[in-house]
Scaffold this active site. Structure first.
Site, PDB file in Angstrom:
ATOM      1  CD  GLN A   1      -7.994  -4.219  -3.921  1.00 20.55           C
ATOM      2  OE1 GLN A   1      -7.741  -4.115  -2.727  1.00 20.55           O
ATOM      3  NE2 GLN A   1      -9.001  -4.933  -4.382  1.00 20.55           N
TER       4      GLN A   1
ATOM      5  CG  HIS B   1      -5.886  -3.073   1.555  1.00 20.85           C
ATOM      6  ND1 HIS B   1      -5.190  -2.159   0.789  1.00 20.85           N
ATOM      7  CD2 HIS B   1      -6.714  -3.725   0.708  1.00 20.85           C
ATOM      8  CE1 HIS B   1      -5.599  -2.247  -0.466  1.00 20.85           C
ATOM      9  NE2 HIS B   1      -6.521  -3.193  -0.546  1.00 20.85           N
TER      10      HIS B   1
ATOM     11  CB  CYS C   1      -0.876  -0.025   1.244  1.00 22.56           C
ATOM     12  SG  CYS C   1      -1.491   1.576   1.758  1.00 22.56           S
ATOM     13  CD  GLU C   2       0.294   5.129  -4.288  1.00 19.79           C
ATOM     14  OE1 GLU C   2       1.086   4.604  -5.088  1.00 19.79           O
ATOM     15  OE2 GLU C   2      -0.452   6.078  -4.575  1.00 19.79           O
ATOM     16  CG  HIS C   3      -2.491   5.648   0.611  1.00 18.53           C
ATOM     17  ND1 HIS C   3      -3.679   5.087   0.208  1.00 18.53           N
ATOM     18  CD2 HIS C   3      -2.155   6.547  -0.340  1.00 18.53           C
ATOM     19  CE1 HIS C   3      -4.050   5.634  -0.939  1.00 18.53           C
ATOM     20  NE2 HIS C   3      -3.145   6.514  -1.290  1.00 18.53           N
ATOM     21  CG  HIS C   4      -1.246   3.194   5.554  1.00 16.82           C
ATOM     22  ND1 HIS C   4      -2.308   3.073   4.695  1.00 16.82           N
ATOM     23  CD2 HIS C   4      -1.607   4.108   6.486  1.00 16.82           C
ATOM     24  CE1 HIS C   4      -3.294   3.884   5.089  1.00 16.82           C
ATOM     25  NE2 HIS C   4      -2.885   4.523   6.162  1.00 16.82           N
TER      26      HIS C   4
ATOM     27  CB  CYS D   1      -3.131   0.086   6.009  1.00 15.94           C
ATOM     28  SG  CYS D   1      -3.956  -0.041   4.417  1.00 15.94           S
TER      29      CYS D   1
HETATM   30 ZN   LIG Z   1      -2.890   1.576   3.332  1.00 16.97          ZN
END
Ligand SMILES: [Zn+2]
Length: 262
Positions: free
Chosen positions: A190, A218, A149-152, A220
């Site tokens: 995703q 996920h 996941c590129e956010h976390h 996250c």
């Molecule tokens: Zn994430």
């Protein structure tokens, strides 16, 4: 996840001898869409079919990633230092015995998790596109997928099912799993992953249509946030006849669901 963990395909005769190359698709649905024959969907049409296209323009360009970034190996010492700092920042002592080799291991692991940056679709497709008078749906489902996941910067893992309706050209079956691998081994969301897989297949064989369904868990969400252990995120991209024709789409989704264990 089902227990087998193997990719399964409904077009397993494609790679065998020419005489046995007729497809052995299970006939859940005898529908055949005659209008798609002899009509390749152009890239432009495919692109036009993608909703919210503006948000994905950069992804289309991402199909043409420059080659030869494997010099990333040279970045290992820097990454190792970064992980040493990270350990300090979370309140650990990077010099204690248990952690002494951790920064290097973590750096190598991160390289592996993002190895998709080192590969291009063109590398994969070499010699893997075949002219074939095959106009039945090809489905490969439950391809295992491991992404970040590129956010976390934590994993999201799951499975990918891909279907396409060929128009004269088919893709070597293992190559679809490789395409999934190339795009999932990067920092991702995703939704984008799902579209990139669909567009790569479109670009490769210009089929009458493509469908991609990704079902993922996920970390996250599982380990923080809502902390729902079994929460799954499902995304899909339907292009060409998979988007325009409800029966084609339903045939794909039915075959996808069947024996998915859900
Ligand atoms: Zn994430």
């Amino acid at each position: 996840m089902n227990g087998t963990g193997r990719d399964r395909s409904y077009s397993g005769t494609l790679n065998s001898s020419p005489s046995s190359r007729r497809p052995t698709l299970p006939r859940f649905n005898s529908f055949q869409a005659p209008y798609h024959r002899n009509r390749a969907m152009s890239i432009d049409e495919t692109v036009a079919a993608v909703s919210n296209l503006a948000a994905y323009e950069e992804d289309v360009e991402a199909l043409e990633l420059p080659k030869g970034t494997s010099s990333r190996e040279n970045l290992l010492p820097k990454m190792k230092e970064t992980y040493q700092d990270l350990l300090k920042h979370i309140g650990e002592d990077p010099t204690r015995p248990g952690l002494i080799n951790t920064p290097e291991r973590a750096a190598k692991a991160m390289m592996f998790f993002t190895k998709g940056y080192d590969e291009t679709i063109q590398d994969v497709l070499n010699d893997a596109i075949f002219d074939e008078n095959h106009d039945q749906m090809v489905i490969i489902k439950d391809i295992e997928m491991f992404s970040m996941c590129e956010h976390h910067l934590v994993p999201f893992i799951g499975k990918v099912s891909v279907g396409y309706l060929p128009n004269q050209r088919v893709l070597g079956l293992s190559k679809i799993a490789r395409i999934v691998e190339i795009y999932s081994r990067r920092l991702q969301v995703q939704e984008r992953l799902t579209k990139q897989i669909a567009m790569a297949i479109t670009e490769a064989v210009q089929p009458a249509g493509v469908g991609v369904v990704v079902e993922a868990s996920h970390m996250c969400m599982v380990m923080r946030g809502v902390q729902k252990l079994n929460a799954k995120t499902i995304t899909s991209t339907m292009l060409g006849v998979f988007r325009e024709d409800q029966r084609t789409r339903e045939e794909f989704l039915t075959l996808c669901r069947h024996s998915c264990g859900s």
